[in-house]
Design a protein around this motif. Structure first.
Motif, PDB file in Angstrom:
ATOM      1  N   GLU A 115      49.296  32.700  39.317  1.00 23.68           N
ATOM      2  CA  GLU A 115      49.947  33.176  37.713  1.00 23.68           C
ATOM      3  C   GLU A 115      49.188  33.840  36.643  1.00 23.68           C
ATOM      4  N   GLN A 116      47.344  32.963  37.529  1.00 20.69           N
ATOM      5  CA  GLN A 116      46.468  33.545  35.936  1.00 20.69           C
ATOM      6  C   GLN A 116      46.348  35.228  36.652  1.00 20.69           C
ATOM      7  N   THR A 117      46.724  35.314  37.174  1.00 21.04           N
ATOM      8  CA  THR A 117      46.182  37.223  38.080  1.00 21.04           C
ATOM      9  C   THR A 117      47.547  38.287  36.530  1.00 21.04           C
ATOM     10  N   ARG A 118      49.059  37.187  36.779  1.00 24.66           N
ATOM     11  CA  ARG A 118      50.002  38.222  35.659  1.00 24.66           C
ATOM     12  C   ARG A 118      49.352  37.430  34.283  1.00 24.66           C
ATOM     13  N   ARG A 119      49.026  36.552  33.857  1.00 21.67           N
ATOM     14  CA  ARG A 119      48.583  36.079  32.919  1.00 21.67           C
ATOM     15  C   ARG A 119      47.767  37.013  32.545  1.00 21.67           C
ATOM     16  N   HIS A 120      46.333  37.738  33.103  1.00 17.86           N
ATOM     17  CA  HIS A 120      45.092  38.223  32.749  1.00 17.86           C
ATOM     18  C   HIS A 120      45.975  39.693  32.494  1.00 17.86           C
ATOM     19  N   ALA A 121      46.523  39.837  33.394  1.00 23.44           N
ATOM     20  CA  ALA A 121      46.515  41.097  33.384  1.00 23.44           C
ATOM     21  C   ALA A 121      48.006  41.503  32.252  1.00 23.44           C
ATOM     22  N   ALA A 122      48.329  40.584  32.247  1.00 22.53           N
ATOM     23  CA  ALA A 122      49.506  40.992  30.599  1.00 22.53           C
ATOM     24  C   ALA A 122      48.211  40.943  29.177  1.00 22.53           C
ATOM     25  N   VAL A 123      47.298  40.277  29.213  1.00 19.76           N
ATOM     26  CA  VAL A 123      46.397  39.736  28.060  1.00 19.76           C
ATOM     27  C   VAL A 123      45.573  41.552  27.778  1.00 19.76           C
ATOM     28  N   LEU A 124      45.255  41.651  29.882  1.00 21.70           N
ATOM     29  CA  LEU A 124      44.553  43.543  29.410  1.00 21.70           C
ATOM     30  C   LEU A 124      45.465  44.094  29.295  1.00 21.70           C
ATOM     31  N   ALA A 125      46.669  44.096  29.158  1.00 21.72           N
ATOM     32  CA  ALA A 125      47.305  45.826  28.571  1.00 21.72           C
ATOM     33  C   ALA A 125      48.130  45.612  27.238  1.00 21.72           C
ATOM     34  N   LEU A 126      47.372  44.018  26.978  1.00 16.54           N
ATOM     35  CA  LEU A 126      48.373  44.118  25.484  1.00 16.54           C
ATOM     36  C   LEU A 126      46.945  44.177  24.325  1.00 16.54           C
ATOM     37  N   LEU A 127      45.236  43.903  24.747  1.00 18.66           N
ATOM     38  CA  LEU A 127      44.404  44.858  24.358  1.00 18.66           C
ATOM     39  C   LEU A 127      44.652  45.802  24.761  1.00 18.66           C
ATOM     40  N   GLY A 128      45.001  46.994  25.647  1.00 20.50           N
ATOM     41  CA  GLY A 128      44.740  48.002  24.759  1.00 20.50           C
ATOM     42  C   GLY A 128      43.359  49.091  26.191  1.00 20.50           C
ATOM     43  N   VAL A 129      43.309  47.957  27.584  1.00 16.94           N
ATOM     44  CA  VAL A 129      42.569  48.531  28.641  1.00 16.94           C
ATOM     45  C   VAL A 129      43.000  48.588  28.865  1.00 16.94           C
ATOM     46  N   PRO A 130      42.472  50.141  29.112  1.00 19.22           N
ATOM     47  CA  PRO A 130      43.142  51.583  29.963  1.00 19.22           C
ATOM     48  C   PRO A 130      43.054  51.848  31.517  1.00 19.22           C
TER      49      PRO A 130
END
Length: 429
Positions: free
Chosen positions: A121-136
């Motif tokens: 769950e935390q992996t998916r949460r962090h991936a979503a945050v990274l995508a939202l922040l625009g980390v390319p």
């Protein structure tokens, strides 16, 4: 290719982020002798046979005592091919706010998973945050591969599951690299491991040294939040009037036409001053003082922009919030909004949706946003603000939400920034 890479680590607690960073520092010989001696002594005190490399990163005493990371630790290291600024962020759910901080300027993120647990769950949460922040770009480091006997099938299943999740978040196949590593032993971190003959990709460091990275935002229009107005009024400088701050985006040169927002006053850049003398140009990240050709009414909080492509000036806009506070956010909440160097009262007129980072769906018109939740809102500010969409400019498209009572940070905000959702559903009863 850039000679500087800004990167961040993320992942669940105990996945080995600090050990991985320590391994990078240790194997690239980026550790001072006295630091290494201190780590050896602390490791012996803990009864360990070898050095605990996570201690090279976990610098706070409370972190050393608990064996966890609770703050963002920034580390700087270099190899002959590239320099690095690395933010090691905590893994606990309650410290997701620190992940937002550490990843906000990252050009690449290393997301760790434990090979024994896989994508959680935390992996998916962090991936979503990274995508939202625009980390390319992302690196999925499948850590502790030694604890599953270097099993290729385990690695392949984790890589496949994460690739599907990353694709749903908008990452292309070339944006994500998956590496089997053991931070403790050193497999595929700096040196290629003989224990994974089935893996033909780069080591973690090889990838970090060669991955193309997005440059600092020099190519976007010039943005300069005014931090301080300098008027010394001395005999040597009786008429000096300079505007000090840090270039948030773009490039400025003497002779450029600018506009001051929100007032709309226009002028030309006469020169660019620094303590070391004048500059022919200033780019994103440089702290300078601008001297203008005309005497305009400019104060702290104003934004100096290129006249040909100014930001939008508005007192109402939509945004995505990463809610970081224990108390809930509800419609009609009154807040303070800090954008650049300006802080103004604001009003949450509407909660549009709440993002479910596990299902990649959204709930429309939720009653509230709670700790670590992400949602889209509509805001109205007491004063007009010059803003860019976050996808255009990270610096001038981002803001903070502040508690008017005690000044604590309540949320990180991104202007626009559509959520990566598959579908929207109505809120439950």
């Amino acid at each position: 290719m850039s000679d500087l890479l800004r990167l961040a680590t993320a992942g669940s607690v105990d996945d080995g982020k600090s050990t991985l960073v320590g391994r990078l520092l240790y194997d690239t010989k980026s550790v001072l002798a006295d630091q290494l001696d201190a780590v050896h002594r602390a490791s012996v005190d803990r009864g360990l046979a070898g050095p605990d490399l996570s201690l090279l990163v976990d610098g706070l005493r409370s972190e050393r005592e608990q064996g966890i990371t609770i703050d963002v630790a920034y580390r700087y290291f270099a190899t002959p091919r590239r320099s690095f600024v690395l933010a090691d962020t905590p893994g606990h759910v309650q410290y997701t706010r620190n992940t937002v901080t550490g990843a906000s300027t990252a050009q690449l993120a290393i997301l760790l998973v434990d090979a024994r647990k896989g994508v959680i769950e935390q992996t998916r949460r962090h991936a979503a945050v990274l995508a939202l922040l625009g980390v390319p770009r992302l690196v999925l480091a499948v850590n502790k591969i030694d604890l599953v006997d270097y099993n290729e099938s385990v690695f392949a299943l984790i890589a496949k599951e994460f690739a599907a999740h990353a694709a749903a978040l908008g990452y292309s196949e070339s944006d994500v690299v998956t590496v089997p590593v053991s931070a403790l032993v050193g497999d595929n971190v700096v040196e290629r491991s003989a224990n994974t003959p089935w893996y033909t990709g780069p080591t973690l460091l090889d990838h970090l040294e060669t991955v193309p990275v997005e440059p600092d935002p020099h190519h976007v229009p010039f943005r300069f939040p005014v931090q301080y107005v300098i008027r010394p009024r001395t005999p040597e400088h009786p008429d000096y009037r300079g505007y000090a701050g840090q270039v948030a985006a773009g490039t400025v040169r003497p002779g450029d036409e600018i506009v001051v927002l929100p007032s709309g006053g226009r002028s030309l850049v006469e020169r660019i001053d620094t303590p070391d003398g004048e500059l022919a140009e200033a780019t994103a990240g440089q702290s300078v003082t601008l001297i203008l050709s005309h005497d305009l009414d400019i104060s702290r909080g104003d934004l100096i922009s290129t006249a040909s492509a100014p930001p939008t000036v508005t007192d109402e806009f939509g945004a995505t919030l990463c809610w970081l506070a224990d108390k809930d956010l509800r419609p009609n909440s009154r807040i303070l909004l800090k954008h650049g160097t300006k802080t103004t009262p604001a009003f949450v007129t509407e909660l549009i949706s709440r993002f479910d980072e596990q299902k990649l769906s959204s709930v429309e018109f939720p009653e509230s946003l709670q700790l670590n939740e992400i949602g889209q809102v509509r805001l109205r500010t007491a004063e007009p603000l010059p803003i860019d969409d976050y996808t255009v400019s990270r610096r001038t498209g981002a803001f903070l939400v502040i508690d008017a009572g005690d000044g604590t940070t309540l949320a990180a905000g991104l202007v626009g920034a559509p959520l990566p959702v598959r579908d929207a559903v109505s809120p439950g009863p």
